[in-house]
Design a protein around this motif. Sequence first.
Motif, PDB file in Angstrom:
ATOM      1  N   SER A 200      -1.790   0.700  -4.458  1.00 14.07           N
ATOM      2  CA  SER A 200      -2.817   1.518  -4.036  1.00 14.07           C
ATOM      3  C   SER A 200      -4.131   1.956  -4.657  1.00 14.07           C
ATOM      4  O   SER A 200      -4.256   1.718  -5.598  1.00 14.07           O
TER       5      SER A 200
ATOM      6  N   ALA B  98      -1.313   7.741  -7.229  1.00 11.44           N
ATOM      7  CA  ALA B  98      -0.145   7.080  -6.917  1.00 11.44           C
ATOM      8  C   ALA B  98       1.001   7.186  -7.855  1.00 11.44           C
ATOM      9  O   ALA B  98       2.110   7.271  -7.476  1.00 11.44           O
TER      10      ALA B  98
ATOM     11  N   ASP C  52       0.949  -1.079   0.069  1.00  5.97           N
ATOM     12  CA  ASP C  52      -0.154  -0.088   0.103  1.00  5.97           C
ATOM     13  C   ASP C  52       0.917   1.308   0.022  1.00  5.97           C
ATOM     14  O   ASP C  52       2.143   0.977   0.206  1.00  5.97           O
TER      15      ASP C  52
END
Length: 225
Positions: free
Chosen positions: A119, A124, A12
């Motif tokens: 993500s 991102a 993440d």
Amino acid sequence: MQKPAVQGFLFDLHGVIADSWQYHLASWRQIARELKVSWTPQLAETLPGMSRRDSLRTILSSDNRQSEFTAQQFQAIATHENELYRQMITKMTPANRLPGVTKFLKELVAAGYPMALASASTNAPAEIVRLGLTGFFSKIVAADQLQHSKPAPDVYLAAAKLVGLPPKNCVAFEDTVTGMQSAKAAGCYTVGINQQELPGADAMLANTTELSLATVLRALGQPVG
């Protein structure tokens, strides 16, 4: 029964790689103010890990306002939040990397492990550039192409596909309950990074300073060295 071997790592972004939730929460607080919805500690705790649309639904639902907006108005508000957020992340630099992350990523590269970014944020790729981490993350899930956001497993299934591995052979790092649910649903090994226990995590680390390949492998019951 022997455990599946760890062969890849999935990350993440917010709260795991970078200290960037401050920007997301700031933009959502601004949206809440504009909509005259009270900002609460529960919202600040619930939103991390959610997609933009799910975040907006949660904010509106907290004040029973979800039925007040047409689909077009809803999309306009979501777009406005994204614009606010993109303005805020212009301040992002490599200094926003969380402590210990760079060293850990270098360790994984040296050991030959593939990795991908999982993500839910469509921003991102831009954030990875601002963080100076493009050399580590050439594989980034295209969040805008996912059918379902976290806590559905889609993002981690896509990330595992990017590294060419079954999810059961991948370790997912998450800092939120929603993200942990996503990684578990995909079938990944899960490492929570949070001072509070994340339900379902196979292992927990209090913060990113504890990250090391040996620590992670031991915590997951994997052979080290």
